[in-house]
Design an enzyme around this catalytic site. Structure first.
Site, short mmCIF file in Angstrom:
data_model
loop_
_atom_site.label_atom_id
_atom_site.label_comp_id
_atom_site.label_asym_id
_atom_site.label_seq_id
_atom_site.Cartn_x
_atom_site.Cartn_y
_atom_site.Cartn_z
N GLN A 1 0.77 -1.24 0.00
CA GLN A 1 0.00 0.00 0.00
C GLN A 1 0.81 1.30 0.00
O GLN A 1 0.47 2.24 -0.73
CB GLN A 1 -0.95 0.00 1.23
CG GLN A 1 -1.85 1.21 1.26
CD GLN A 1 -2.80 1.27 2.44
OE1 GLN A 1 -3.38 2.31 2.71
NE2 GLN A 1 -3.00 0.19 3.15
N ARG B 1 6.99 -9.19 -10.29
CA ARG B 1 7.53 -10.52 -10.57
C ARG B 1 6.60 -11.27 -11.50
O ARG B 1 5.38 -11.30 -11.26
CB ARG B 1 7.68 -11.30 -9.27
CG ARG B 1 9.13 -11.47 -8.90
CD ARG B 1 9.28 -12.35 -7.72
NE ARG B 1 8.67 -11.74 -6.54
CZ ARG B 1 9.09 -11.98 -5.32
NH1 ARG B 1 10.09 -12.79 -5.11
NH2 ARG B 1 8.50 -11.43 -4.28
N ASP C 1 11.98 -10.53 -13.93
CA ASP C 1 12.70 -11.17 -12.83
C ASP C 1 14.00 -10.41 -12.63
O ASP C 1 14.97 -10.60 -13.36
CB ASP C 1 12.98 -12.65 -13.17
CG ASP C 1 13.75 -13.35 -12.06
OD1 ASP C 1 14.15 -12.65 -11.08
OD2 ASP C 1 13.95 -14.57 -12.15
N THR C 2 14.01 -9.56 -11.63
CA THR C 2 15.16 -8.68 -11.45
C THR C 2 16.29 -9.34 -10.67
O THR C 2 17.27 -8.68 -10.30
CB THR C 2 14.72 -7.37 -10.76
OG1 THR C 2 14.06 -7.71 -9.55
CG2 THR C 2 13.81 -6.57 -11.63
N ASN D 1 9.50 0.17 -1.95
CA ASN D 1 9.22 -0.03 -0.52
C ASN D 1 9.42 -1.49 -0.14
O ASN D 1 8.61 -2.10 0.54
CB ASN D 1 7.82 0.47 -0.13
CG ASN D 1 6.70 -0.35 -0.73
OD1 ASN D 1 6.70 -0.64 -1.91
ND2 ASN D 1 5.73 -0.74 0.09
N PHE D 2 10.56 -2.03 -0.60
CA PHE D 2 10.92 -3.38 -0.18
C PHE D 2 11.38 -3.36 1.27
O PHE D 2 11.67 -2.30 1.83
CB PHE D 2 12.07 -3.92 -1.04
CG PHE D 2 11.69 -4.17 -2.48
CD1 PHE D 2 10.55 -4.91 -2.79
CD2 PHE D 2 12.46 -3.66 -3.51
CE1 PHE D 2 10.20 -5.13 -4.11
CE2 PHE D 2 12.12 -3.89 -4.83
CZ PHE D 2 10.98 -4.62 -5.13
N ARG E 1 20.53 -6.18 -1.95
CA ARG E 1 20.74 -7.63 -2.20
C ARG E 1 20.53 -7.95 -3.68
O ARG E 1 21.13 -8.86 -4.23
CB ARG E 1 19.79 -8.47 -1.35
CG ARG E 1 20.17 -8.55 0.12
CD ARG E 1 19.41 -9.64 0.85
NE ARG E 1 18.00 -9.36 1.02
CZ ARG E 1 17.49 -8.59 1.96
NH1 ARG E 1 18.27 -7.99 2.83
NH2 ARG E 1 16.18 -8.39 2.03
N GLU F 1 1.24 -1.32 8.33
CA GLU F 1 0.45 -0.18 8.82
C GLU F 1 0.38 -0.05 10.35
O GLU F 1 0.77 0.96 10.93
CB GLU F 1 -0.97 -0.32 8.24
CG GLU F 1 -1.99 0.65 8.78
CD GLU F 1 -1.75 2.08 8.36
OE1 GLU F 1 -1.47 2.31 7.17
OE2 GLU F 1 -1.83 2.99 9.21
N ASP G 1 0.58 3.69 6.07
CA ASP G 1 0.84 3.34 4.67
C ASP G 1 0.55 4.51 3.72
O ASP G 1 1.45 5.07 3.11
CB ASP G 1 -0.04 2.15 4.27
CG ASP G 1 0.53 0.82 4.76
OD1 ASP G 1 1.73 0.77 5.08
OD2 ASP G 1 -0.22 -0.15 4.83
N GLY H 1 -8.23 20.77 20.37
CA GLY H 1 -7.75 22.12 20.09
C GLY H 1 -8.38 23.08 21.08
O GLY H 1 -8.85 22.70 22.15
N GLY H 2 -8.39 24.34 20.70
CA GLY H 2 -8.97 25.33 21.58
C GLY H 2 -10.49 25.36 21.54
O GLY H 2 -11.14 26.10 22.27
N GLN H 3 -11.08 24.57 20.67
CA GLN H 3 -12.54 24.57 20.51
C GLN H 3 -13.06 23.18 20.88
O GLN H 3 -12.99 22.26 20.08
CB GLN H 3 -12.92 24.88 19.05
CG GLN H 3 -12.24 26.09 18.45
CD GLN H 3 -12.68 27.41 19.07
OE1 GLN H 3 -13.66 27.47 19.82
NE2 GLN H 3 -11.95 28.47 18.79
#
Ligand code: COA
Length: 415
Positions: free
Chosen positions: A17, A38, A73-74, A96-97, A104, A139, A168, A247-249
């Site tokens: 995500q 992949r 396939d990297t 975001n591995f 690696r 998350e 996420d 907050g103030g309210q």
């Protein structure tokens, strides 16, 4: 109409995500986002929480609009060559591995920088440098480690995670801003750079007001707008504040007509100082306007529980929408508690493109959340998410690969 990020090419190495949220936003602003997955598997979310057999899940489709999908396939040497070509031709690599996965694979920052010194390498990780930097993170871990869970919920209950995906999607938003800033800086330096958005940091950034409160608590030992005041003691850390507005309210969630059977028959009601006399008139407590115990905001902080109990007596006689109509006439800030069903059916959100219906060749029509950021000169058209590998041939041809080479890579299951 042109788009803000026309001409920007993104090598999208994201999954699940957080990363996909970021690259989807960039795609909505016009970037060409090429998602590398992949072969045979793709992003794990394609198959998670499926509601239709064999169709990409809503989890996947709702986070991957306006992208192209390439399978590669990297880890295979020939696949790495293709990835190198992509790195040379793209402006940004987003990933975001788990920590260290890109290294690696053989694509450290130094290597990428050598291949393309202009490339921006943007990463989501669970944590920044420190004791947890090597941890895999989802998350709720980020919500807990970023200060959100300890400050969410009610005082007499456990820490609570929120339904908003601040770890996420919140981190994806932060990363997108970092990428756009890095692209802007590249205009003058000519250089790429590393951009890191750690999920813990992003959640903490969204919980900034709670760190504010920690320091107030340290200094004064009390926070008068919190529900613990004036009856309970404060401990050393910022407590959970229930539905107090913080907050103030002062504000609270109050029952409306029908609450006995409808779990969302509630309204958020804010006793803003400026409209206090109007609130008193609406609920039939005109005497409170001049009463010293209620007249000033400071005095009212001592009586918030009875004040909200009295306002609730009134809101319980109205549906949340009737209450909204009445309160808005007097500019009293309030908001209905809307269910996801109500949001999905709300015509005004459809009209603005915030809720969009998209057609998908396998799953058919579904609803999604469109671009929440509206720009007058860069309109967003939400298009469906790609099928796995749908654009492999097209993208490889653009990279300069001929048909025979593409066929050979496919025969070897590299693409
Ligand atoms: N070809 C070959 N290998 C590929 C590939 C491709 N196209 N794409 C990914 N891989 C490999 C990676 O190289 C890695 O291999 P390695 O473990 O041998 O180094 C592996 O696939 C998967 O990586 P990983 O990120 O560890 O996946 P995971 O499913 O085990 O973990 C997360 C998922 C989200 C926990 C982890 O990615 C993570 O912590 N990410 C950072 C924080 C984050 O974004 N979390 C929020 C997700 S919403």
């Amino acid at each position: 109409m042109s788009k803000a990020l026309d001409g920007v090419k993104i090598l999208d190495f994201t999954h699940v995500q957080s990363g996909p949220t970021c690259t989807q936003l960039l795609a909505w602003f016009g970037a060409d986002v090429i998602k590398v997955e992949r072969a045979g598997e793709g992003d794990a979310t394609r198959g998670q929480l499926r509601d239709i057999p064999d169709a990409d899940s809503l989890y996947f489709t709702m986070l991957n609009h306006n992208k192209r999908s390439v399978t590669l396939d990297t880890k295979n040497p020939k696949g790495k060559e293709v990835l190198e070509t992509m790195i040379r031709q793209c402006d940004v690599l987003v990933e975001n591995f788990a920590p260290g996965a890109l290294d690696r694979m053989g694509f450290s920052w130094e290597r990428i920088n050598e291949l393309n010194p202009r490339m921006i390498v943007a990463s989501v990780k669970g944590f920044g440098p420190g004791p947890y930097e090597d941890c895999k993170v989802y998350e709720n871990v980020a919500q807990c480690a970023g200060g959100s869970a300890s400050t969410t919920g009610f005082d007499d209950g456990p820490p609570l995670v929120t339904g908003a995906q601040i770890g996420d999607s919140g981190t994806g938003l932060h990363l997108a801003l970092g990428i756009v800033a890095a692209l802007y800086q590249r205009n003058t330096t000519g250089r790429g750079q590393k951009v890191l958005a750690a999920m813990q940091d992003s959640v903490l950034n969204l919980c900034r007001v709670k760190l504010r409160d920690q320091q107030r608590l340290d200094r004064t030992g009390v926070m008068k707008e919190y529900p613990q005041y004036p009856d309970q003691h404060f401990h050393e850390a910022v407590p959970r504040a229930g539905n107090a507005s913080g907050g103030g309210q002062p504000g609270s969630i109050l029952k409306c007509k029908g609450w006995e059977t409808d779990p969302n028959a509630y309204i958020y009601f804010i006793t803003q100082g400026a409209v206090w006399p109007a609130i008193c008139r609406v609920i039939g407590e005109e005497g409170w306007i001049e009463d010293e115990a209620y007249k000033s905001p400071g005095a009212r902080l001592l009586h918030l529980k009875p004040i909200f109990a009295r306002i609730e007596e009134w809101t319980m006689t109205k549906t949340k929408f009737e209450a909204m109509d009445i309160l808005n006439k007097f500019d009293i800030p309030c908001g209905p508690i809307l269910s996801m069903k109500e949001i999905a059916e709300e015509p005004s959100l459809r009209a603005t493109g915030t809720v969009v219906e998209v057609d998908h060749p396998v799953r058919g029509k579904y609803l999604t959340v469109g671009n929440p950021i509206k720009m007058s000169d860069s309109a967003t058209e939400v298009t469906r998410s790609p099928l796995l590998g749908e654009h492999t041939d097209e993208v490889l041809a653009e990279l300069g690969y001929d048909r025979d080479t593409i066929a050979a890579l496919r025969a070897e299951k590299i693409i």
